[in-house]
Structures are given as structure tokens and as C-alpha cells.
Write a protein that holds these residues in place. Sequence first.
Motif, PDB file in Angstrom:
ATOM      1  N   TYR A  74       0.842  -1.217  -0.098  1.00 56.89           N
ATOM      2  CA  TYR A  74      -0.042  -0.198  -0.017  1.00 56.89           C
ATOM      3  C   TYR A  74       0.793   1.088  -0.021  1.00 56.89           C
ATOM      4  O   TYR A  74       0.390   2.259   0.380  1.00 56.89           O
ATOM      5  CB  TYR A  74      -1.037  -0.090   1.172  1.00 56.89           C
ATOM      6  N   GLN A 122       1.964   5.977   2.743  1.00 57.37           N
ATOM      7  CA  GLN A 122       0.911   4.941   2.603  1.00 57.37           C
ATOM      8  C   GLN A 122      -0.367   5.238   2.498  1.00 57.37           C
ATOM      9  O   GLN A 122      -0.754   6.450   3.118  1.00 57.37           O
ATOM     10  CB  GLN A 122       1.401   3.820   3.466  1.00 57.37           C
ATOM     11  N   SER A 169      -4.761   3.338   2.306  1.00 56.00           N
ATOM     12  CA  SER A 169      -5.405   2.199   2.180  1.00 56.00           C
ATOM     13  C   SER A 169      -6.464   2.369   1.238  1.00 56.00           C
ATOM     14  O   SER A 169      -7.556   3.174   1.247  1.00 56.00           O
ATOM     15  CB  SER A 169      -5.956   2.158   3.502  1.00 56.00           C
ATOM     16  N   GLU A 200     -10.405   2.264   2.371  1.00 55.61           N
ATOM     17  CA  GLU A 200     -10.659   2.806   3.268  1.00 55.61           C
ATOM     18  C   GLU A 200     -10.927   4.481   2.979  1.00 55.61           C
ATOM     19  O   GLU A 200     -10.461   5.003   1.952  1.00 55.61           O
ATOM     20  CB  GLU A 200      -9.761   2.804   4.688  1.00 55.61           C
ATOM     21  N   TRP A 211      -7.665   6.618   9.279  1.00 51.79           N
ATOM     22  CA  TRP A 211      -8.129   5.995   8.233  1.00 51.79           C
ATOM     23  C   TRP A 211      -9.416   5.118   8.807  1.00 51.79           C
ATOM     24  O   TRP A 211      -9.191   4.244   9.781  1.00 51.79           O
ATOM     25  CB  TRP A 211      -7.246   4.729   7.488  1.00 51.79           C
TER      26      TRP A 211
END
Length: 696
Positions: free
Chosen positions: A411, A426, A428, A431, A460
Motif C-alpha cells: 500500500y 502509504q 489504504s 478506506e 483511516w
Amino acid sequence: MAAAALPAAPAKNGWIKSAALPTATLLLVVLMTVPIPTALLDIFFVMNIAISLAVLMVALNAQKPLDFSAFPTVLLFATLFRLGLNVASTRVVLGHGHEGESAAGHVIEAFGTFLIGGDYVVGLFVFAILVIINMIVVTKGAGRVSEVSARFTLDALPGKQMAIDADLNAGLITPDEAKARRIEVSTEADFYGSMDGSSKFVKGDAIAGLLILAANIIGGLILGPVSHGLTIGDAAHTYVLLAIGDALVAQIPSLMLSIAAAAIVTRVASSQDLAGQIGTQFGSARTWTPVAGILGLMGVLPGMPHLVILPAAAVAGFTAWKLRQNARRPVVVEEAAPAEPVDPSRIGWDEVGEGMQINLDIGYGLVPLVDERRGAPLMGRITGVRRQLSKDLGFVLPQVRVRDDINLAPYTYRILVNGVIVGEDQVSPDEMLALDTGQGFGALRGKTAQDPTFGLPATWIAPGDADEATGMGYLVVDPGTVMATHLNHQLGSHASELLGADEVQALLDGLKERSPQLVASLSPQPLPLTTLTQVLKGLLAENIPLKEFRRIAAAVAVAAQRSADAEEIIELIRPELGGLIIQKLCGVREPLRVMTLEGGLEGLLGQAVRSDPSRRHAIEPDLGRRIVDALTQAAQPLVNEAKPFALVVQPAIRLAIRKLVRTCLPDVPVMSFFEVPEEKAVEVVAVIGAPQALAA
């Protein structure tokens, strides 16, 4: 039940369309082998004429040859259909010709009696003339044009491919446009190659028509007296008349297909169909005025048919007058609706290439964000970032290459500019990121993180909790927006590294169309392109956009008369660009918030700068550290409240202070007093103290 049966309709229609061509091919075999009734033969003859007319109309209305790319195959099946009818009609003529002129059907009878008046000698000559026109004039000419077009198209194929690659590398076209052009070039080569062979079908069809006519005549003259007891004269009248009718009913559609083939291969690509193209090129009064004059002169000569030539001269003269009147009418140009902006950077995975200035490497877990089957949400946002930044900065940013990197964590993404990593973080993909902009309250369920662009605290959260987080005062964004915003920030911060000599030359070329004398006074003399590029890169490094390039170029042209050094030119032109700098810091009616240095500190720094002509180590390191700490402490409240401000100093020390503070306050402009317009209200928000205060 009815509703359940509806989806089956498209499949049924698709099955019918896919079975139509094999069925028609089997029908051709049936025509050549199985006897058919004369009524059905009449229907097929009329169908043959209709098909030929349709093919001719499509060929005449095509704007370019590739608009009728199926023509070679259509020509093949049309020729086979006509030959199959010839075989079936020959069987009928020889088997039932003794029964009379209507024995082979009403179509053949009509062509044999009405068109040639029932005189088979006249019919022979008419048929011979049609064959000569078809074979020697139309078919031979079309075949020669097809051969030459095929050869030149194949010879030009490598050059066209190289031109497409050059346009793609220069950023003039997108990879999707390049792919479409390659397909078009390949299709064009295949088309002309097929047309070169298809012209032989037309020629062979004409020869077959001659041989079938001869077979019908010879067979009728033998079968009439031998099998049916007819005299030679009666057999000649009946069988030759039917043979000529059969030949004419096949030769006329063949001639129409030959004309269609000639029209296709001699067609020049245009935005109009053939009739519109010819009408436009003949629609000039200069064309018809001499025609009317010459015809009028011929019409008054003794012995000429005056009643024929003079009306033709009058028609040509009226045409010329009408065209001249139309040319004098004012042309009303309708304002076109603004066209949709063309996506300049849609990138497909199969078009990824090396050598891009901007790269976005992603881990395999982020591949769904650029998957076209899922809408490629990230690609659309990258396009928007490039478009908006190009407008803001004043030059076209290079394309962004996106690729998956197996060496990255799943990610993780990485932003590279000219091979240097300028950002990494990074996200997600499944999300949402809830940002705490200072107005959020309460705790969120999720994984804590930090916004990669502005360093704000974030969390997140699941997509289902987005509405709740918004209600609690958080700013909720999707992962594609997080990456696009980070990319936007990094590209804006490193815009100077993306500007090169080619981009500067493009700016000069665009300005040359509007202000040629200004460009002539600027480059290549007295300022070479490399120095001008350094000047513009220096402006971008200090967040001064190039949108007002004419204003910048005029200032550079004046400054270039005093200095050829890029840094000195930047300092000389900055007072002319003060309005461009402060318009991003405050509104027209708002005061400009500024920080200044205390007078004693400015005097000390001025002495240091004057003692170091190279300007490399003007400020003593320990003093510079204390100045940076004081600036950071004074700026923190304004940064927290998102209030932009400028640091205003004496002109002599501006460059040294800019180099000092760009590491801690990169987005804060450092201006000299001369760069602030006199009419602009100023609000001093902080004064950095004297050297003694800094030491304390």
C-alpha cells in the motif's frame, strides 16, 4: 415470464447477423448448381442491381477510403453473386430459350427488348461498348491507381509509425491517440493492399461476361436447330436476344461496382463527401465566368447550333453571377460552444514507457486505483492535477507515468521527479482518510495516520463511517484524492525541475505569434535560451508562475541589457513582478501581512553580504540558525491559522535570506521593499529582533 424473455432478444439478433453471411454464401452455391424458377431469378436480378447501387452510393458518400474499409470483401461477394446469377440464367436461356423471349424471366426480356429495341445486332454493339468502358477505362485505371496507392502506402508505413512515436514522445498526443493512429495506419495499409487484389475481381468479371455471352450465343445457335427444330434465323433472333439481355442485366451492375471501386481508390481524405468536395472546388465564379464567355463566343459564330450553345452559355453565366453574389454576402459565424477539454494524459498500462520526468510508483495493493475495469479513479485525478497545475504555472507539465513496483510495500506509493524521490507514503485503498483540520471533535474508530501533504493528524476509517466523521467536523477524502493532492503539492514544489529548454522554446513560440518584436529583442540575443531557462526556473523556484509570460519576457528583455547573469536578472525583474507575487497572499482590499527584520540585524546582514561577493556563505552559521528559529517561532501562529504572509527585507540581502529560510519556510515568499506596490496596504505581523536579542 415476459420480463424474463426480454434479455434473449439481443442474443437472437446477434445469431441472425452472424448466420447471414454463411447463408448467403451457401445461396451462391445453390444458384450455380440447382435450377431455380424464372420468378425467383427476376427477384435476384433486381436484388443484384439494388446491391450495386447501394455499394456505389456508400462509395460516393465516404469522406475517406477507410470509411468503407469493407469494400474489398463486399466487392468479392457482389461479384460472386452476379456470376452465380449468370450461371443460373444461362441454364434457363439454353434450356427454355426456344419458348420465346419471356422464357428467361421478365428482367432479361426487358433488357433484351426495351433497352436495345429488340435488335440483337444493336445489342451486340451496345454490350461491346459497355465492356470496353468497363474493362479498358474504368477497371484498368482503378487497378493501376490501387497498385500505386498500395505501394506508396506500404513504403510510407515506417515513416508514419516514426512520426506517431515522435509526437507521443513530444507530448503532442496521448498514448490512446497514438494507439488509434497506429491502428489507422495499419488498417490503411491492409485496405490498399486488399484493393489492389480486389480490382482483379472486376476485371475478371468483365471477361467472364464476355465468355458467358459467347457461350449463350453459340449454345443457342446449336440447340435451336438441333434440339428444337428452329431455323438458323429464328434461333439467332431468340437466343442471341436472350443472351444479350442476360449479359446486359449483369454488365450494368458490374459497371456500377467498377465506378465504386474507382471512386474509392481515387478518393482523397476530406471532411466532406465526394459530392460536397467537388461542389466546393467547382463553386467559384472564376471557374464559370470564362466558360460562359467562351460558350457565348461560340454561340454567335456562323454555322453553330445557336439554340443549343447560347442557352448553355446563359446557364454558365447565371451560375457565375449567383456564385459571385453568394461570395459577397457577409458570413455569419455562429459562436461555437466550448469544446470539452481533451484529456491530454490518459495512460494505459500497455503504453508505459521509460524516460518520463514524473513517475508515480505504486505497490501491488494500489493497482485497483488505476485499473481501467474499475474506472481508474486515480488516473482521472492525476489528469486533473496536471491540467490545473499547467494552467497555474503557465507551461504544460510532462505526463505522469504510473507503474506498479514489486519492491514497494503493498500500500505504498512513491513520487519521483527526474529520478529523485520527492514524496513517499502509504494509503489504504479500501478506506477513507478523515483529516482533523482543527474543527473535529470526538474520537474516530480506525487507524491513526498523518496526512502526507500537510502533516495534519488523520485517521483511516471505513467507508460506512464517512458521514459520521463529516458530521464530527472531519474532512473525509478517498485514497485517490490523498495521492493526487500529495502529487499536486510535490509537482508544484518542484516545478522548476520540470521546466526545460523545450518548454521555454514553446513559450517563446507562442508569444512570437502575438508579440514578435518582443521575442526578437529577447532571444537568442541578448539572452541565449539556456540563460532564459535558468531565469524562468529561478522564478518557479520562488513560486512565481509563468502565466503572464509576456510581462515576464518584457521585464527580462530590459534587465538583459544590464546583466547576463541569471540570478542578477531575477533580482532586477522582481520589482516588476511584485503584483504577481502578492496576489496569492491576499485579496485586493486586504492588507499584506509581512514580517520584517530589525534594522540593526539587516545592517549586520548587509555587511556580511557585501564581504562575500560569491554570495555562497554570506551569513555566519550560528547567526543563521538563530534567525531561522526566530522566524519559525514567529510564523507558527500564522501557519496554524492558514494565514499567508511574506518576509520583506532590504534588496541587498533578499537572495541570502531566501536561501536561508527556504528549508524551514519553503512556501513563504521573501520579498524586497521595492517589490511591494506603493499603493498596497501592509500589516506588520512580526519583527525579528536585533543580534543582541537573538543571542539572548
